[in-house]
Write a protein that holds these residues in place. Structure first.
Motif, PDB file in Angstrom:
ATOM      1  N   SER A  59       0.822  -1.207   0.000  1.00 50.33           N
ATOM      2  CA  SER A  59       0.000   0.000   0.000  1.00 50.33           C
ATOM      3  C   SER A  59       0.854   1.255   0.000  1.00 50.33           C
ATOM      4  O   SER A  59       2.051   1.223   0.286  1.00 50.33           O
ATOM      5  CB  SER A  59      -0.932   0.006   1.218  1.00 50.33           C
ATOM      6  OG  SER A  59      -0.177   0.019   2.409  1.00 50.33           O
ATOM      7  N   ILE A  61       0.201   5.644   0.950  1.00 48.41           N
ATOM      8  CA  ILE A  61      -0.705   6.670   1.475  1.00 48.41           C
ATOM      9  C   ILE A  61      -0.461   7.948   0.694  1.00 48.41           C
ATOM     10  O   ILE A  61       0.670   8.435   0.608  1.00 48.41           O
ATOM     11  CB  ILE A  61      -0.474   6.912   2.979  1.00 48.41           C
ATOM     12  CG1 ILE A  61      -0.737   5.623   3.764  1.00 48.41           C
ATOM     13  CG2 ILE A  61      -1.361   8.055   3.485  1.00 48.41           C
ATOM     14  CD1 ILE A  61      -0.376   5.697   5.231  1.00 48.41           C
ATOM     15  N   ASN A  63      -2.235  11.835   0.338  1.00 44.40           N
ATOM     16  CA  ASN A  63      -3.204  12.768   0.911  1.00 44.40           C
ATOM     17  C   ASN A  63      -4.039  12.110   2.003  1.00 44.40           C
ATOM     18  O   ASN A  63      -5.266  12.217   2.022  1.00 44.40           O
ATOM     19  CB  ASN A  63      -4.104  13.365  -0.172  1.00 44.40           C
ATOM     20  CG  ASN A  63      -3.323  14.181  -1.177  1.00 44.40           C
ATOM     21  OD1 ASN A  63      -2.327  14.826  -0.830  1.00 44.40           O
ATOM     22  ND2 ASN A  63      -3.742  14.145  -2.420  1.00 44.40           N
ATOM     23  N   ASN A  64      -3.374  11.411   2.898  1.00 46.39           N
ATOM     24  CA  ASN A  64      -3.993  10.725   4.039  1.00 46.39           C
ATOM     25  C   ASN A  64      -4.975   9.627   3.663  1.00 46.39           C
ATOM     26  O   ASN A  64      -5.766   9.199   4.481  1.00 46.39           O
ATOM     27  CB  ASN A  64      -4.677  11.728   4.975  1.00 46.39           C
ATOM     28  CG  ASN A  64      -3.670  12.666   5.620  1.00 46.39           C
ATOM     29  OD1 ASN A  64      -2.575  12.247   5.968  1.00 46.39           O
ATOM     30  ND2 ASN A  64      -4.033  13.919   5.757  1.00 46.39           N
ATOM     31  N   LYS A  65      -4.952   9.168   2.423  1.00 41.44           N
ATOM     32  CA  LYS A  65      -5.811   8.068   2.003  1.00 41.44           C
ATOM     33  C   LYS A  65      -4.927   6.873   1.641  1.00 41.44           C
ATOM     34  O   LYS A  65      -3.921   7.027   0.943  1.00 41.44           O
ATOM     35  CB  LYS A  65      -6.671   8.468   0.804  1.00 41.44           C
ATOM     36  CG  LYS A  65      -7.630   7.370   0.392  1.00 41.44           C
ATOM     37  CD  LYS A  65      -8.586   7.789  -0.688  1.00 41.44           C
ATOM     38  CE  LYS A  65      -9.443   6.576  -1.014  1.00 41.44           C
ATOM     39  NZ  LYS A  65     -10.370   6.793  -2.057  1.00 41.44           N
ATOM     40  N   VAL A  66      -5.323   5.686   2.135  1.00 47.59           N
ATOM     41  CA  VAL A  66      -4.565   4.467   1.880  1.00 47.59           C
ATOM     42  C   VAL A  66      -5.038   3.850   0.570  1.00 47.59           C
ATOM     43  O   VAL A  66      -6.237   3.635   0.365  1.00 47.59           O
ATOM     44  CB  VAL A  66      -4.743   3.452   3.027  1.00 47.59           C
ATOM     45  CG1 VAL A  66      -4.030   2.149   2.712  1.00 47.59           C
ATOM     46  CG2 VAL A  66      -4.250   4.035   4.345  1.00 47.59           C
ATOM     47  N   TYR A  67      -4.081   3.570  -0.310  1.00 49.49           N
ATOM     48  CA  TYR A  67      -4.358   2.881  -1.569  1.00 49.49           C
ATOM     49  C   TYR A  67      -3.648   1.535  -1.522  1.00 49.49           C
ATOM     50  O   TYR A  67      -2.428   1.491  -1.325  1.00 49.49           O
ATOM     51  CB  TYR A  67      -3.855   3.691  -2.765  1.00 49.49           C
ATOM     52  CG  TYR A  67      -4.598   4.992  -2.959  1.00 49.49           C
ATOM     53  CD1 TYR A  67      -5.755   5.039  -3.724  1.00 49.49           C
ATOM     54  CD2 TYR A  67      -4.142   6.166  -2.357  1.00 49.49           C
ATOM     55  CE1 TYR A  67      -6.440   6.229  -3.894  1.00 49.49           C
ATOM     56  CE2 TYR A  67      -4.828   7.364  -2.525  1.00 49.49           C
ATOM     57  CZ  TYR A  67      -5.975   7.384  -3.284  1.00 49.49           C
ATOM     58  OH  TYR A  67      -6.660   8.560  -3.447  1.00 49.49           O
ATOM     59  N   GLN A 167     -12.355  -4.271   4.419  1.00 52.77           N
ATOM     60  CA  GLN A 167     -11.885  -2.914   4.125  1.00 52.77           C
ATOM     61  C   GLN A 167     -10.636  -2.925   3.246  1.00 52.77           C
ATOM     62  O   GLN A 167     -10.436  -2.032   2.437  1.00 52.77           O
ATOM     63  CB  GLN A 167     -11.666  -2.090   5.401  1.00 52.77           C
ATOM     64  CG  GLN A 167     -10.450  -2.446   6.218  1.00 52.77           C
ATOM     65  CD  GLN A 167     -10.768  -3.349   7.384  1.00 52.77           C
ATOM     66  OE1 GLN A 167     -11.743  -4.080   7.378  1.00 52.77           O
ATOM     67  NE2 GLN A 167      -9.929  -3.305   8.407  1.00 52.77           N
ATOM     68  N   ALA A 171     -10.642  -1.389  -0.483  1.00 57.67           N
ATOM     69  CA  ALA A 171      -9.662  -0.355  -0.834  1.00 57.67           C
ATOM     70  C   ALA A 171      -8.896  -0.743  -2.092  1.00 57.67           C
ATOM     71  O   ALA A 171      -8.637   0.101  -2.959  1.00 57.67           O
ATOM     72  CB  ALA A 171      -8.693  -0.127   0.325  1.00 57.67           C
ATOM     73  N   GLY A 174     -11.181  -0.194  -4.951  1.00 57.42           N
ATOM     74  CA  GLY A 174     -11.616   1.190  -5.100  1.00 57.42           C
ATOM     75  C   GLY A 174     -13.113   1.363  -4.921  1.00 57.42           C
ATOM     76  O   GLY A 174     -13.721   2.222  -5.570  1.00 57.42           O
ATOM     77  N   THR A 176     -16.682   0.879  -1.934  1.00 55.01           N
ATOM     78  CA  THR A 176     -17.048   0.879  -0.522  1.00 55.01           C
ATOM     79  C   THR A 176     -17.179  -0.554  -0.012  1.00 55.01           C
ATOM     80  O   THR A 176     -17.369  -1.483  -0.800  1.00 55.01           O
ATOM     81  CB  THR A 176     -18.394   1.593  -0.296  1.00 55.01           C
ATOM     82  OG1 THR A 176     -19.428   0.850  -0.954  1.00 55.01           O
ATOM     83  CG2 THR A 176     -18.366   3.034  -0.812  1.00 55.01           C
TER      84      THR A 176
END
Length: 189
Positions: A59, A61, A63-67, A167, A171, A174, A176
């Motif tokens: 993974s 990160i 902009n504070n989002k985990v990909y 989750q 993720a 991409g 929910t």
């Protein structure tokens, strides 16, 4: 991120056995607990690892989002090729999804344990297949639906994928968690 069908499917069986024998010869067993990082973003790892049991997620990160870029499962090897071959810092982290056991293989030990010819051949094959995996992942991400990508993951190692928290899979796809739950429900019907 390199699964056995890629690594061993394109090289002669004799060479596959040779590669596995080297891994078992030089590898040092290590256990990782769920959530523990094996490779940290910005580090310069000098090893690759073979997963005896468990699973890992790759993974980044932004902009504070985990990909989540992908999963590495039992029987796979993983590493940061850029770090190993160019001594550059890597741009992602690899973390245990659940308790896992691996063989840590120092790359210099691998180089020394192989003949020059076999080292070049195996390394070339690994890199070629790593690129193939990245290409396929990119193609899937732009051409397949989340449902199709989930089914591809499920076909690979269904018993392990079923254990990976929703989750993480959501993720990776991409989407929910709710949408993933609907996809999983439809897959089981």
């Amino acid at each position: 991120m390199i699964s056995p069908e890629f690594l061993f499917g394109n090289i002669p069986q004799k060479q596959s056995k040779y590669f596995l024998s080297i891994i078992h010869q030089i590898g040092k067993k290590k256990n990782f607990n769920k959530g523990e990082t094996i490779i940290q973003k910005g580090s310069h790892p000098t090893f690759f690892f073979y997963i005896i049991s468990g699973a890992f997620k790759t993974s980044i990160i932004i902009n504070n989002k985990v990909y989540i870029l992908g999963f590495t499962l039992e029987g796979d090897i993983d590493c940061c090729p850029t770090s190993l071959l160019k001594n550059a810092s890597n741009n992602f982290s690899i973390e245990a999804v659940f308790n896992s056991e691996v063989l840590i293989c120092n790359f210099k030990d691998f180089q020394q344990a192989c003949t020059a010819e076999k080292y070049g051949s195996i390394t070339n094959n690994i890199l070629t297949n790593y690129i193939s995996i990245l290409e396929n992942s990119l193609i899937e991400s732009i051409s397949l639906t989340a449902e199709q990508r989930y089914h591809n993951l499920l076909q690979r190692q269904p018993t392990i994928i079923e254990r990976i928290p929703l989750q993480f899979i959501a993720a990776y796809l991409g989407i929910t968690q709710e949408r993933l739950s609907r996809i999983r429900k439809n897959a089981n019907n």
